[in-house]
Design an enzyme around this catalytic site. Structure first.
Site, PDB file in Angstrom:
ATOM      1  N   HIS A  72      55.801  76.591  25.428  1.00 30.60           N
ATOM      2  CA  HIS A  72      55.284  75.243  25.660  1.00 30.60           C
ATOM      3  C   HIS A  72      55.222  74.912  27.151  1.00 30.60           C
ATOM      4  O   HIS A  72      56.129  75.231  27.901  1.00 30.60           O
ATOM      5  CB  HIS A  72      56.160  74.215  24.940  1.00 30.60           C
ATOM      6  CG  HIS A  72      55.880  74.163  23.468  1.00 30.60           C
ATOM      7  ND1 HIS A  72      56.204  73.097  22.679  1.00 30.60           N
ATOM      8  CD2 HIS A  72      55.280  75.055  22.641  1.00 30.60           C
ATOM      9  CE1 HIS A  72      55.821  73.331  21.440  1.00 30.60           C
ATOM     10  NE2 HIS A  72      55.267  74.520  21.392  1.00 30.60           N
ATOM     11  N   TYR A 200      57.982  62.936  21.750  1.00 28.47           N
ATOM     12  CA  TYR A 200      59.183  62.107  21.839  1.00 28.47           C
ATOM     13  C   TYR A 200      58.716  60.655  21.714  1.00 28.47           C
ATOM     14  O   TYR A 200      58.045  60.141  22.610  1.00 28.47           O
ATOM     15  CB  TYR A 200      59.881  62.309  23.185  1.00 28.47           C
ATOM     16  CG  TYR A 200      60.544  63.666  23.345  1.00 28.47           C
ATOM     17  CD1 TYR A 200      59.808  64.798  23.712  1.00 28.47           C
ATOM     18  CD2 TYR A 200      61.913  63.823  23.137  1.00 28.47           C
ATOM     19  CE1 TYR A 200      60.414  66.034  23.862  1.00 28.47           C
ATOM     20  CE2 TYR A 200      62.531  65.065  23.287  1.00 28.47           C
ATOM     21  CZ  TYR A 200      61.781  66.162  23.646  1.00 28.47           C
ATOM     22  OH  TYR A 200      62.385  67.390  23.798  1.00 28.47           O
ATOM     23  N   PRO A 292      71.569  65.656  21.496  1.00 30.99           N
ATOM     24  CA  PRO A 292      70.525  66.680  21.411  1.00 30.99           C
ATOM     25  C   PRO A 292      69.203  66.322  22.085  1.00 30.99           C
ATOM     26  O   PRO A 292      68.339  67.188  22.214  1.00 30.99           O
ATOM     27  CB  PRO A 292      70.320  66.847  19.905  1.00 30.99           C
ATOM     28  CG  PRO A 292      70.740  65.544  19.315  1.00 30.99           C
ATOM     29  CD  PRO A 292      71.835  65.029  20.190  1.00 30.99           C
ATOM     30  N   LYS A 296      69.854  70.571  25.476  1.00 30.65           N
ATOM     31  CA  LYS A 296      70.620  71.348  26.458  1.00 30.65           C
ATOM     32  C   LYS A 296      71.789  72.152  25.866  1.00 30.65           C
ATOM     33  O   LYS A 296      72.365  72.991  26.556  1.00 30.65           O
ATOM     34  CB  LYS A 296      71.180  70.418  27.550  1.00 30.65           C
ATOM     35  CG  LYS A 296      70.109  69.833  28.443  1.00 30.65           C
ATOM     36  CD  LYS A 296      69.505  70.892  29.342  1.00 30.65           C
ATOM     37  CE  LYS A 296      68.280  70.434  30.077  1.00 30.65           C
ATOM     38  NZ  LYS A 296      67.161  71.379  30.010  1.00 30.65           N
ATOM     39  N   TYR A 384      64.228  69.180  32.420  1.00 27.98           N
ATOM     40  CA  TYR A 384      63.872  69.644  31.079  1.00 27.98           C
ATOM     41  C   TYR A 384      63.757  71.170  31.044  1.00 27.98           C
ATOM     42  O   TYR A 384      64.261  71.813  30.117  1.00 27.98           O
ATOM     43  CB  TYR A 384      62.549  68.998  30.666  1.00 27.98           C
ATOM     44  CG  TYR A 384      62.211  69.107  29.194  1.00 27.98           C
ATOM     45  CD1 TYR A 384      62.734  68.209  28.273  1.00 27.98           C
ATOM     46  CD2 TYR A 384      61.345  70.094  28.731  1.00 27.98           C
ATOM     47  CE1 TYR A 384      62.408  68.288  26.928  1.00 27.98           C
ATOM     48  CE2 TYR A 384      61.020  70.178  27.391  1.00 27.98           C
ATOM     49  CZ  TYR A 384      61.556  69.271  26.487  1.00 27.98           C
ATOM     50  OH  TYR A 384      61.235  69.356  25.157  1.00 27.98           O
TER      51      TYR A 384
HETATM   52  C1  PHB Z   1      64.477  71.184  18.323  1.00 29.62           C
HETATM   53  O1  PHB Z   1      63.430  71.860  18.227  1.00 29.62           O
HETATM   54  O2  PHB Z   1      65.374  71.217  17.458  1.00 29.62           O
HETATM   55  C2  PHB Z   1      64.624  70.282  19.495  1.00 29.62           C
HETATM   56  C3  PHB Z   1      63.688  70.357  20.504  1.00 29.62           C
HETATM   57  C4  PHB Z   1      63.779  69.488  21.582  1.00 29.62           C
HETATM   58  C5  PHB Z   1      64.810  68.567  21.641  1.00 29.62           C
HETATM   59  C6  PHB Z   1      65.765  68.508  20.640  1.00 29.62           C
HETATM   60  C7  PHB Z   1      65.668  69.359  19.557  1.00 29.62           C
HETATM   61  O3  PHB Z   1      64.844  67.710  22.705  1.00 29.62           O
END
Ligand code: PHB
Ligand code: APR
Length: 391
Positions: A72, A200, A292, A296, A384
């Site tokens: 990504h 998000y 989460p 990280k 990130y």
């Molecule tokens: C996930 O794919 O489980 C995941 C991805 C990004 C995040 C949190 C969880 O910020």
């Protein structure tokens, strides 16, 4: 039995350490309280920083990842009825990889076992002693028998609920804790991702995240109360709430399918200091937990091990024990920055039941500040994709 490094826990931390030590000719054994199918099937997060992937590549554990991971280059923030894309790769030159933690764990177990590194599953460590003396002892129960392992060093890679952290004497120990007034309901579904990048979404009803595991499997999260009962969430209710929080945007239609797994996780931030006591080192979730939102957790476990493996290799190859002293402080600098980022992403994207109307409006303004300024986007993107590993 005596071994150079006794490792407790076959999560990403313990498994990576065993591999890195093996590649340098240092012997270790992993004691894991759960069974192999349990560890390989446990659904966790699924985003790897470029630096984590680089280390998995160097240690020969990324072949399947390169075939199956989704690479990504950006994410989208959805708030106040708008979509804002953050072009992570244009801003940082780096990428992130979507690949489930349990897939990483499967690859690491396979690499270790193929190289003859012993992993004892269903081996429950219950006592660590001697870490202040000249050799450490781990007592564990395996196949109905009490067993004893002696080792030069102990790696406490036994996660947040392990036994290692408690071995640090109370007068030397400090735990820094923050509990959030919300949790995440996470689902896996046989549904193509709603969008090919992560979404998000900050919504008045709460946060939602649309992520994925493959071209046919979606992973989605909904902000819920920390003690929410998962049984209150029928599949229909989950999809309708996800749709509501995704909002109405041109070009975005929710993709639904059969839900194959659901669970609720509470959220906390936690840091243990120090990360070393005598012959024992803490790494990964045994030393720190992040909410989460910033993805990280697994990456921090990997960066701790990068530092710890270097310290153990310096000792065994060059008789240089100096990196043992700097292990904790080196890791903690990066851990605290990841703590800040995880807290920031979490508090910027969730609406807290404790927030005032002022707080809510300030939070949306903060999202605008980040999303509409190159400086703001860059700050988010740099964190990130992950800060550099330090040794
Ligand atoms: C996930 O794919 O489980 C995941 C991805 C990004 C995040 C949190 C969880 O910020
Ligand atoms: N004896 C043996 N094994 C133990 C013991 C014990 N007393 N206590 C815990 N374990 C095992 C657990 O069963 C688990 O498999 O230690 C392992 C710890 O692994 P993880 O929890 O995956 O921790 P870590 O390797 O630090 O990886 C951190 O995991 O929870 C996620 O979000 C977190 O992504 C992050 C990653």
């Amino acid at each position: 039995m005596h071994i150079q490094v006794g490792i407790i826990g076959a999560g990403p931390a313990g498994l990576l350490l065993a591999r890195m030590l093996h590649l340098q000719g240092i012997s270790s054994i992993i004691l894991e309280s759960r069974s192999r199918p349990y560890v390989e099937g446990r659904i966790r997060a699924g985003l790897l920083e470029q630096g984590s992937v680089d280390l998995l590549t160097e240690t020969g554990m990324a072949d399947r990842l390169y075939k199956e991971a989704l690479v990504h280059e950006g994410i989208e923030l959805l708030f106040d009825g708008q979509r804002h894309r953050i072009d992570i790769t244009a801003l940082t030159g780096r990428k992130v990889y979507i690949y489930g933690q349990q897939e990483v764990v499967k690859d690491m177990i396979a690499a270790n076992l193929a190289a003859g590194v012993p992993i004892l599953f269903e081996a429950d460590a219950y006592e660590i002693s001697g870490i202040e003396g000249d050799r450490a002892t781990i007592r564990y129960r395996h196949e109905g028998k009490d067993e004893v392992l002696t080792c030069d060093y102990v790696a406490g890679c036994d996660g947040f609920h392990g036994i290692s952290r408690d071995m640090i004497p109370a007068h030397l120990f400090k735990g820094h804790d923050r509990i959030y007034p919300y949790g995440w309901l996470g689902i896996l579904a046989n549904a193509a991702p709603t969008r090919d990048e992560l979404l998000y979404c900050s919504h008045d009803n709460g946060f939602a995240l649309f992520t994925m595991r493959s071209a046919t499997v979606s992973r989605c999260y909904l902000q819920v109360a920390p003690d929410e009962n998962v049984d209150n969430w029928s599949d229909d209710r989950i999809w309708s709430e996800l749709e509501k929080r995704l909002g109405k945007h041109e070009g975005l239609t929710i993709s639904t399918g059969e839900i194959t797994q659901k669970s609720v996780t509470a959220m906390r931030s936690f840091v243990a200091e120090p990360m070393r006591h005598g012959r024992m080192f803490l790494a990964g979730d045994s030393a720190h937990i992040v909410p989460p939102t910033g993805a990280k957790g697994m990456n921090l476990a990997i960066s701790d091990i990068y530092v710890l493996a270097k310290a153990l290799v310096a000792f065994y190859k060059k008789n240089d024990a100096s990196l043992f002293d700097s292990y904790g402080p080196t890791c903690l600098r990066r851990i605290w920055r990841a703590q800040h980022f995880s807290w920031w992403m979490t508090s910027m994207l969730h609406n807290s039941p404790e927030a005032s109307p002022f707080d809510d409006k300030r939070r949306i303004a903060e999202l605008y500040t980040v999303a509409t300024s190159v400086a703001g986007q860059t700050l988010l993107a740099e964190n990130y994709v992950g800060l550099p590993f330090e040794a």
